[in-house]
Scaffold this motif. Structure first.
Motif, mmCIF file in Angstrom:
data_model
loop_
_atom_site.group_PDB
_atom_site.id
_atom_site.type_symbol
_atom_site.label_atom_id
_atom_site.label_comp_id
_atom_site.label_asym_id
_atom_site.label_seq_id
_atom_site.Cartn_x
_atom_site.Cartn_y
_atom_site.Cartn_z
ATOM 1 N N LYS A 14 -9.868 -51.857 -28.766
ATOM 2 C CA LYS A 14 -10.597 -52.282 -29.908
ATOM 3 C C LYS A 14 -11.759 -51.699 -30.415
ATOM 4 O O LYS A 14 -12.600 -51.011 -29.616
ATOM 5 N N GLY A 15 -11.823 -51.778 -31.776
ATOM 6 C CA GLY A 15 -13.045 -51.175 -32.207
ATOM 7 C C GLY A 15 -14.264 -52.150 -32.153
ATOM 8 O O GLY A 15 -13.884 -53.458 -32.167
ATOM 9 N N VAL A 16 -15.756 -51.816 -32.075
ATOM 10 C CA VAL A 16 -16.774 -52.645 -31.770
ATOM 11 C C VAL A 16 -16.837 -53.751 -32.852
ATOM 12 O O VAL A 16 -17.383 -54.696 -32.470
ATOM 13 N N SER A 17 -16.197 -53.435 -34.032
ATOM 14 C CA SER A 17 -16.323 -54.599 -35.146
ATOM 15 C C SER A 17 -15.186 -55.556 -35.181
ATOM 16 O O SER A 17 -15.112 -56.193 -35.878
ATOM 17 N N ASP A 18 -14.043 -55.037 -34.272
ATOM 18 C CA ASP A 18 -12.725 -55.881 -34.693
ATOM 19 C C ASP A 18 -12.996 -57.368 -34.162
ATOM 20 O O ASP A 18 -13.955 -57.475 -33.258
ATOM 21 N N PRO A 19 -12.325 -58.246 -34.443
ATOM 22 C CA PRO A 19 -12.394 -59.748 -34.113
ATOM 23 C C PRO A 19 -12.259 -59.681 -32.700
ATOM 24 O O PRO A 19 -11.458 -59.087 -32.222
ATOM 25 N N LEU A 20 -13.105 -60.695 -32.109
ATOM 26 C CA LEU A 20 -12.578 -61.201 -30.726
ATOM 27 C C LEU A 20 -11.233 -61.940 -30.582
ATOM 28 O O LEU A 20 -10.622 -62.482 -31.501
ATOM 29 N N ASP A 21 -10.440 -61.664 -29.366
ATOM 30 C CA ASP A 21 -9.238 -62.684 -29.200
ATOM 31 C C ASP A 21 -9.901 -63.876 -28.906
ATOM 32 O O ASP A 21 -10.838 -64.225 -28.795
ATOM 33 N N TYR A 22 -9.007 -64.721 -29.011
ATOM 34 C CA TYR A 22 -8.958 -66.255 -28.697
ATOM 35 C C TYR A 22 -7.828 -66.768 -28.098
ATOM 36 O O TYR A 22 -6.635 -66.476 -28.442
ATOM 37 N N VAL A 23 -8.056 -67.791 -27.306
ATOM 38 C CA VAL A 23 -6.814 -68.428 -26.556
ATOM 39 C C VAL A 23 -7.335 -69.998 -26.467
ATOM 40 O O VAL A 23 -8.408 -70.422 -26.308
ATOM 41 N N PHE A 24 -5.929 -70.714 -26.924
ATOM 42 C CA PHE A 24 -6.457 -72.354 -26.726
ATOM 43 C C PHE A 24 -5.943 -72.520 -25.258
ATOM 44 O O PHE A 24 -4.742 -72.445 -24.990
ATOM 45 N N VAL A 25 -6.851 -73.180 -24.570
ATOM 46 C CA VAL A 25 -6.472 -73.469 -22.981
ATOM 47 C C VAL A 25 -5.488 -74.660 -22.913
ATOM 48 O O VAL A 25 -5.849 -75.658 -23.706
ATOM 49 N N GLU A 26 -4.422 -74.590 -22.168
ATOM 50 C CA GLU A 26 -3.489 -75.434 -22.005
ATOM 51 C C GLU A 26 -3.848 -76.501 -20.670
ATOM 52 O O GLU A 26 -4.814 -76.115 -19.961
ATOM 53 N N ASN A 27 -3.219 -77.527 -20.617
ATOM 54 C CA ASN A 27 -3.193 -78.354 -19.612
ATOM 55 C C ASN A 27 -4.510 -78.972 -19.139
ATOM 56 O O ASN A 27 -4.930 -79.060 -18.043
ATOM 57 N N LEU A 28 -5.226 -79.347 -20.161
ATOM 58 C CA LEU A 28 -6.679 -79.887 -19.988
ATOM 59 C C LEU A 28 -6.481 -81.407 -19.774
ATOM 60 O O LEU A 28 -5.623 -81.994 -20.495
ATOM 61 N N PRO A 29 -7.527 -82.321 -19.422
ATOM 62 C CA PRO A 29 -7.689 -83.494 -19.490
ATOM 63 C C PRO A 29 -7.717 -83.824 -20.919
ATOM 64 O O PRO A 29 -8.377 -83.171 -21.992
ATOM 65 N N GLU A 30 -7.023 -84.914 -21.576
ATOM 66 C CA GLU A 30 -6.805 -85.338 -22.886
ATOM 67 C C GLU A 30 -7.396 -86.742 -23.206
ATOM 68 O O GLU A 30 -7.302 -87.525 -22.227
ATOM 69 N N GLN A 31 -8.120 -87.123 -24.080
ATOM 70 C CA GLN A 31 -8.466 -88.255 -24.377
ATOM 71 C C GLN A 31 -7.482 -89.097 -25.190
ATOM 72 O O GLN A 31 -6.456 -88.532 -25.480
ATOM 73 N N ASP A 32 -7.787 -90.301 -25.185
ATOM 74 C CA ASP A 32 -7.024 -91.378 -25.913
ATOM 75 C C ASP A 32 -7.023 -90.873 -27.565
ATOM 76 O O ASP A 32 -8.099 -90.888 -27.979
ATOM 77 N N PRO A 33 -5.988 -90.753 -28.128
ATOM 78 C CA PRO A 33 -5.985 -90.316 -29.635
ATOM 79 C C PRO A 33 -6.962 -91.188 -30.680
ATOM 80 O O PRO A 33 -7.323 -90.735 -31.519
ATOM 81 N N GLU A 34 -6.810 -92.462 -29.974
ATOM 82 C CA GLU A 34 -7.395 -93.516 -30.668
ATOM 83 C C GLU A 34 -9.115 -93.614 -30.451
ATOM 84 O O GLU A 34 -9.788 -94.493 -30.824
ATOM 85 N N SER A 35 -9.489 -92.926 -29.247
ATOM 86 C CA SER A 35 -10.974 -92.966 -29.060
ATOM 87 C C SER A 35 -11.831 -92.075 -29.631
ATOM 88 O O SER A 35 -11.278 -91.217 -30.273
ATOM 89 N N ASN A 36 -13.067 -92.216 -29.391
ATOM 90 C CA ASN A 36 -13.981 -91.301 -29.918
ATOM 91 C C ASN A 36 -14.966 -90.698 -28.793
ATOM 92 O O ASN A 36 -15.941 -90.428 -28.848
ATOM 93 N N ASP A 37 -14.073 -89.900 -27.653
ATOM 94 C CA ASP A 37 -14.518 -89.700 -26.428
ATOM 95 C C ASP A 37 -14.716 -88.269 -26.321
ATOM 96 O O ASP A 37 -15.109 -87.490 -25.430
#
Length: 262
Positions: free
Chosen positions: A151-174
């Motif tokens: 990578k060049g020093v000014s190139d954007p960082l890589d990014y990854v969405f971490v999987e298999n995480l604890p998940e909140q209830d979709p209707e909650s505000n947690d």
């Protein structure tokens, strides 16, 4: 996050080196990203005195630590369209942003989170250049670390969405509890959050008790947060100004070289 930042700076037995940002950091990044884009990638906007650069250098925030002294940077992100919080974790060694989201969902949500993460990925390396960040790290093998030599020093960082995480209830505000808990796990060096052992009710009760006890001890001691300020914050409050380190010209810093493929 402020509690974790204090713990990182003053805790005697921290298992990993880390620092956190505050809720304003993402807003500062978005603002300078838009200015940078609207002005045709004008690098003169990326200065060591900008708010983003001040955070990276260890100033601006209470109990802050310069990023060249840590392995992980914990960045809370508010997704305004959804009123939702996620956590981005910058790993210096892997040159990557890891995204911890307790509410994975549809395309619209994922796109909103990704747009913010892409702005962070774009702007952080530019401010690393302007602040002389690469010249301050002696624990990263710039010549042999594959994440850097390709990578060049000014190139954007890589990014990854971490999987298999604890998940909140979709209707909650947690989401806030989940972000705080994720950040605490990472501050202990636990990057893979144990999904089956996660109880957000217990975390909420525990954080409430910790904050109450912290406030009581602080009140009894007559302490104020501002006494831990550094850099610009200290100066504005009338305290002793800490002299900042000079920022070398980024053109003269040693740069990682791209790997030449035969």
């Amino acid at each position: 996050m402020y509690y974790l930042r204090k713990k990182a700076k003053y805790g005697p037995n921290n298992p990993v080196r880390y620092v956190t940002t505050d809720v304003f950091f993402k807003s500062w990044v978005e603002l300078i990203y838009n200015q940078f884009k609207d002005n045709h990638n004008d690098h003169s906007l990326i200065t060591p005195e900008h708010d983003v650069a001040q955070v990276i250098r260890g100033y601006k925030l209470l109990a802050n630590i310069a990023w060249d002294k840590v392995d992980y940077v914990l960045i809370p992100i508010n997704v305004g369209q959804k009123h939702h919080w996620v956590l981005a974790v910058l790993s210096i060694q892997s040159r990557c942003l890891y995204v911890y989201d307790s509410l994975p969902g549809g395309a619209a949500h994922t796109r909103a989170v990704r747009e913010i993460v892409q702005k962070l990925a774009k702007m952080i390396p530019l401010f690393f250049n302007s602040t002389g960040f690469y010249g301050k790290r002696d624990d990263v093998d710039w010549k042999n670390n594959i994440e850097y030599i390709e990578k060049g020093v000014s190139d954007p960082l890589d990014y990854v969405f971490v999987e298999n995480l604890p998940e909140q209830d979709p209707e909650s505000n947690d989401c806030g509890v989940y972000v705080c808990a994720f950040a605490e796990y990472i501050s202990q060096g636990i990057l893979e959050i144990p999904k089956d052992e996660f109880d957000h009710h217990l975390h909420r009760s525990r954080y409430g008790a910790l904050l109450w006890d912290y406030a009581r001890k602080k009140q009894d001691a007559g302490a104020i947060s501002e006494c831990e300020a550094t850099g610009l914050v200290t100066g504005k409050l009338g305290g002793p100004r800490i002299r900042k380190e000079p920022v070398p010209q980024w053109e003269k810093l040693p740069r990682p070289k791209r790997k030449v493929k035969n």
